[in-house]
Enzyme design. Structure first.
Site, mmCIF file in Angstrom:
data_model
loop_
_atom_site.group_PDB
_atom_site.id
_atom_site.type_symbol
_atom_site.label_atom_id
_atom_site.label_comp_id
_atom_site.label_asym_id
_atom_site.label_seq_id
_atom_site.Cartn_x
_atom_site.Cartn_y
_atom_site.Cartn_z
ATOM 1 N N LYS A 40 0.830 -1.209 0.000
ATOM 2 C CA LYS A 40 0.000 0.000 0.000
ATOM 3 C C LYS A 40 0.865 1.260 0.000
ATOM 4 O O LYS A 40 0.605 2.208 -0.743
ATOM 5 C CB LYS A 40 -0.942 -0.001 1.203
ATOM 6 C CG LYS A 40 -1.899 1.191 1.232
ATOM 7 C CD LYS A 40 -3.074 0.948 2.157
ATOM 8 C CE LYS A 40 -2.685 0.722 3.582
ATOM 9 N NZ LYS A 40 -3.870 0.557 4.463
ATOM 10 N N GLU A 92 10.440 -5.682 3.057
ATOM 11 C CA GLU A 92 10.506 -7.079 2.633
ATOM 12 C C GLU A 92 9.999 -7.242 1.199
ATOM 13 O O GLU A 92 10.582 -7.986 0.399
ATOM 14 C CB GLU A 92 9.665 -7.961 3.569
ATOM 15 C CG GLU A 92 10.164 -8.022 5.001
ATOM 16 C CD GLU A 92 9.475 -7.022 5.905
ATOM 17 O OE1 GLU A 92 9.401 -7.272 7.112
ATOM 18 O OE2 GLU A 92 9.007 -5.974 5.394
ATOM 19 N N GLY A 145 -4.305 -3.749 6.152
ATOM 20 C CA GLY A 145 -3.767 -4.943 5.513
ATOM 21 C C GLY A 145 -4.472 -6.220 5.899
ATOM 22 O O GLY A 145 -4.804 -7.055 5.049
ATOM 23 N N ARG A 146 -4.721 -6.418 7.185
ATOM 24 C CA ARG A 146 -5.312 -7.677 7.636
ATOM 25 C C ARG A 146 -6.788 -7.795 7.257
ATOM 26 O O ARG A 146 -7.375 -8.878 7.373
ATOM 27 C CB ARG A 146 -5.142 -7.820 9.147
ATOM 28 C CG ARG A 146 -5.740 -6.670 9.974
ATOM 29 C CD ARG A 146 -5.247 -6.758 11.408
ATOM 30 N NE ARG A 146 -5.640 -5.634 12.239
ATOM 31 C CZ ARG A 146 -4.979 -4.485 12.298
ATOM 32 N NH1 ARG A 146 -3.917 -4.291 11.515
ATOM 33 N NH2 ARG A 146 -5.366 -3.516 13.112
ATOM 34 N N GLU A 188 -3.349 -8.802 15.837
ATOM 35 C CA GLU A 188 -2.876 -7.476 15.451
ATOM 36 C C GLU A 188 -3.944 -6.424 15.736
ATOM 37 O O GLU A 188 -3.622 -5.259 15.983
ATOM 38 C CB GLU A 188 -2.497 -7.461 13.968
ATOM 39 C CG GLU A 188 -1.628 -6.276 13.571
ATOM 40 C CD GLU A 188 -1.033 -6.429 12.181
ATOM 41 O OE1 GLU A 188 0.142 -6.830 12.073
ATOM 42 O OE2 GLU A 188 -1.747 -6.159 11.192
ATOM 43 N N HIS A 234 -3.530 -35.393 16.359
ATOM 44 C CA HIS A 234 -2.307 -36.158 16.600
ATOM 45 C C HIS A 234 -1.152 -35.230 16.967
ATOM 46 O O HIS A 234 0.013 -35.631 16.895
ATOM 47 C CB HIS A 234 -1.960 -36.980 15.357
ATOM 48 C CG HIS A 234 -3.011 -37.982 15.007
ATOM 49 N ND1 HIS A 234 -2.988 -39.280 15.472
ATOM 50 C CD2 HIS A 234 -4.142 -37.875 14.280
ATOM 51 C CE1 HIS A 234 -4.039 -39.930 15.027
ATOM 52 N NE2 HIS A 234 -4.765 -39.105 14.294
ATOM 53 N N LYS A 275 10.547 -2.770 13.007
ATOM 54 C CA LYS A 275 10.944 -2.227 11.698
ATOM 55 C C LYS A 275 11.987 -1.122 11.857
ATOM 56 O O LYS A 275 12.967 -1.060 11.113
ATOM 57 C CB LYS A 275 9.723 -1.675 10.972
ATOM 58 C CG LYS A 275 8.720 -2.731 10.516
ATOM 59 C CD LYS A 275 7.563 -2.078 9.768
ATOM 60 C CE LYS A 275 6.562 -3.097 9.282
ATOM 61 N NZ LYS A 275 5.445 -2.461 8.538
#
Length: 527
Positions: free
Chosen positions: A210, A216, A268-269, A355, A386, A501
């Site tokens: 955005k 990254e 973002g999320r 978040e 399991h 960051k």
């Protein structure tokens, strides 16, 4: 009605629920067939549905009445409606919160400075649909004329987790028109494995950021560009599209094949139903499949407007979760989908929930004196049985459980073995686990004693279709927001991810840093 934003523990309902939380309730005596039928709320998706069954939760009619009073006192429905109308709800960044608008108007049009913001989202969806159709029919190709057969999304956090989870969730439902792969981690091995297993000559890359400055993502872009250049591709950015804001450095850059836009009002999320998820999902499965997903999410958004808990599964789920977190002192929640298609859905919900509500100050920046967001984790059943179910059954902590299941599988492929089908065995395991967690088992051998009294809920539908998937996504998004409203939090910023960051840039730079950081950086070759 004017809205009041008060800390959770100042509400009169808080005291009543605190007393109710101390009252003993046993699932062994509460759980019966009538309760299984009655304690359920369905979201109507047209010809489909998504049901929320809470029969195995430690709530009774008295608690439900108190939770309804809490919802009314906290003005949850009104706050949600106000959010969907475009009021500023992200107090930390002074922004609207409009991810609902990406799937349709919930409470009417939302405008700003005369601009119809819903029209902006619809326009981007139409642009993506048109672009997608041209890619699929071969009108848009590489500069060399090669048709695209693979799409690779480069993004991190919300630009990866949600879209990836949704892509995987639909693999068994729809035959992909293009394979989709995802690069997120700045670890170069992540990109390397993806790039080694695709044909760079026929791959289309989606760069998602955005701000256009995500470290990254831009690092991975540089890595991908280097690989494409080594493969002899002369104009590598002509095999890339950008999903970004209109003001970012990536916007409308003629070096790229195209750009599609998001704005600051979709975090973002919560961005999977915007261009962030829309581009990759449309390219992979077609715009029609993505449209069905949006329609399912929109149906769940409309259901979330209802002030009655018995008609609003997301709000009911949120309130029961708060009852468990704040009054039963249960610190975690496990998301347990009995569907391999939802293998990455718990990971997406980890970000979406933790978040959003992993906060210790309220929406005004003042400390709160009560616990807030739980720890979220999970894996698909039956694999999880399991693995960590041992702790869930016999550990010292009681962890509320959210099961997800479907009557039918996606692919239609099945087999009968020992008198039952694979799908029947899967759902038999699900039912057995709900019963085992709730009822337990006495045994003279303490090692084989199951205490039970582990509460769970069940979200289920006939089949995991795009519409049901959209409703499931929106259910959890709305649940998270209702809990944020109750705890008086700003669920829409994420300052907790910023410090790391900043320090990363300091470690990579040439300036003076904390001696401990210096020593660690040297040990790991980061400086």
């Amino acid at each position: 009605m004017s809205l009041e934003y008060k800390n959770f523990d100042t509400l009169s309902s808080y005291r009543d629920l605190a007393a109710a939380g101390k009252q003993p309730r046993s699932l062994e005596t509460m759980l019966d067939a009538k309760r299984v039928e009655r304690y359920e709320v369905k979201t109507d998706l047209g010809t489909e549905y998504l049901a929320y069954n809470y029969a195995a939760k430690k709530v009774d009619e008295n608690v439900l009445e108190l939770l309804q009073s809490l919802a009314d006192e906290a003005q949850l429905a009104e706050k949600y409606r106000t959010l969907t109308q475009g009021e500023v709800m992200n107090t930390g960044e002074n922004r609207k919160v409009l991810h609902h608008l990406s799937r349709g108007e919930v409470s009417g049009p939302v405008t700003e400075d005369g601009k119809d913001l819903g029209a902006f989202y619809r326009n981007q969806q139409q642009r993506i649909a048109t672009f997608t159709q041209k890619v699929h029919d071969g009108t848009i190709t590489t500069p060399e004329g090669t048709r695209f057969d693979t799409v690779v999304q480069i993004g991190i956090g919300g630009s990866d987790l949600g879209p990836r989870a949704l892509y995987l969730a639909l693999e068994g439902y729809a035959t992909p028109k293009m394979k989709a792969r995802f690069i997120s981690n700045v670890d170069p091995d992540d990109a390397a494995v993806v790039l080694q297993n695709i044909n760079p000559q026929s791959s289309l890359f989606i760069l998602v950021s955005k701000s256009g400055t995500t470290q990254e993502t831009l690092t991975n872009e540089a890595l991908v560009l280097g690989v494409l250049e080594k493969a002899g591709i002369q104009q590598p950015r002509k095999q890339m599209i950008c999903v970004t804001s209109e003001t970012s450095p990536l916007a409308k850059n003629s070096e790229y094949l195209d750009s599609f836009f998001i704005d600051d009002y979709i975090g973002g999320r919560f961005s999977s139903t915007s261009a962030v998820g829309g581009a990759v999902l449309s390219l992979a499965y077609g715009p029609e499949v993505f449209r069905d997903l949006l329609d399912g999410a929109h149906s769940a958004d409309l259901a979330a407007l209802d002030p009655s808990l018995q008609n609003n599964p997301a709000m009911l789920d949120a309130l029961i979760g708060v009852f468990e977190r704040n009054f039963m002192n249960l610190p975690s929640t496990a998301i347990l989908p009995y569907s391999q298609a939802l293998s990455r859905f718990p990971a997406h919900l980890q970000q979406a929930d933790m978040e959003s509500n992993g906060k210790q100050v309220n929406r005004f920046g003042k400390p709160v004196s009560y616990v807030t967001g739980p720890v979220i984790f999970g894996e698909p059943g039956t694999n999880g049985q399991h693995s960590f179910y041992q702790l869930l059954h016999q550990g010292t902590d009681i962890i509320p459980l959210q099961f997800i299941g479907f009557l039918k599988n996606q692919t239609g492929m099945d087999t009968t073995f020992e008198g039952s089908t694979s799908q029947q065995k899967l759902n038999a395991n699900l039912v057995a686990q709900i019963a085992a967690f709730a009822l337990g088992k006495d045994d003279d051998n303490a090692n084989k004693h199951f205490p039970g009294e582990r509460p769970s809920s069940l979200l289920y539908a006939d089949k995991l279709t795009p519409r049901v998937l959209g409703a499931l996504l929106a259910h959890f998004e709305n649940k998270i927001m209702f809990q944020g409203f109750l705890w008086n939090l700003n669920s829409f910023d994420q300052e907790g991810v910023q410090l790391g960051k900043v320090l990363t840039k300091a470690v990579l730079g040439a300036g003076e840093i904390h001696p401990a950081l210096q020593a660690l950086a040297e040990k790991l070759g980061a400086r």
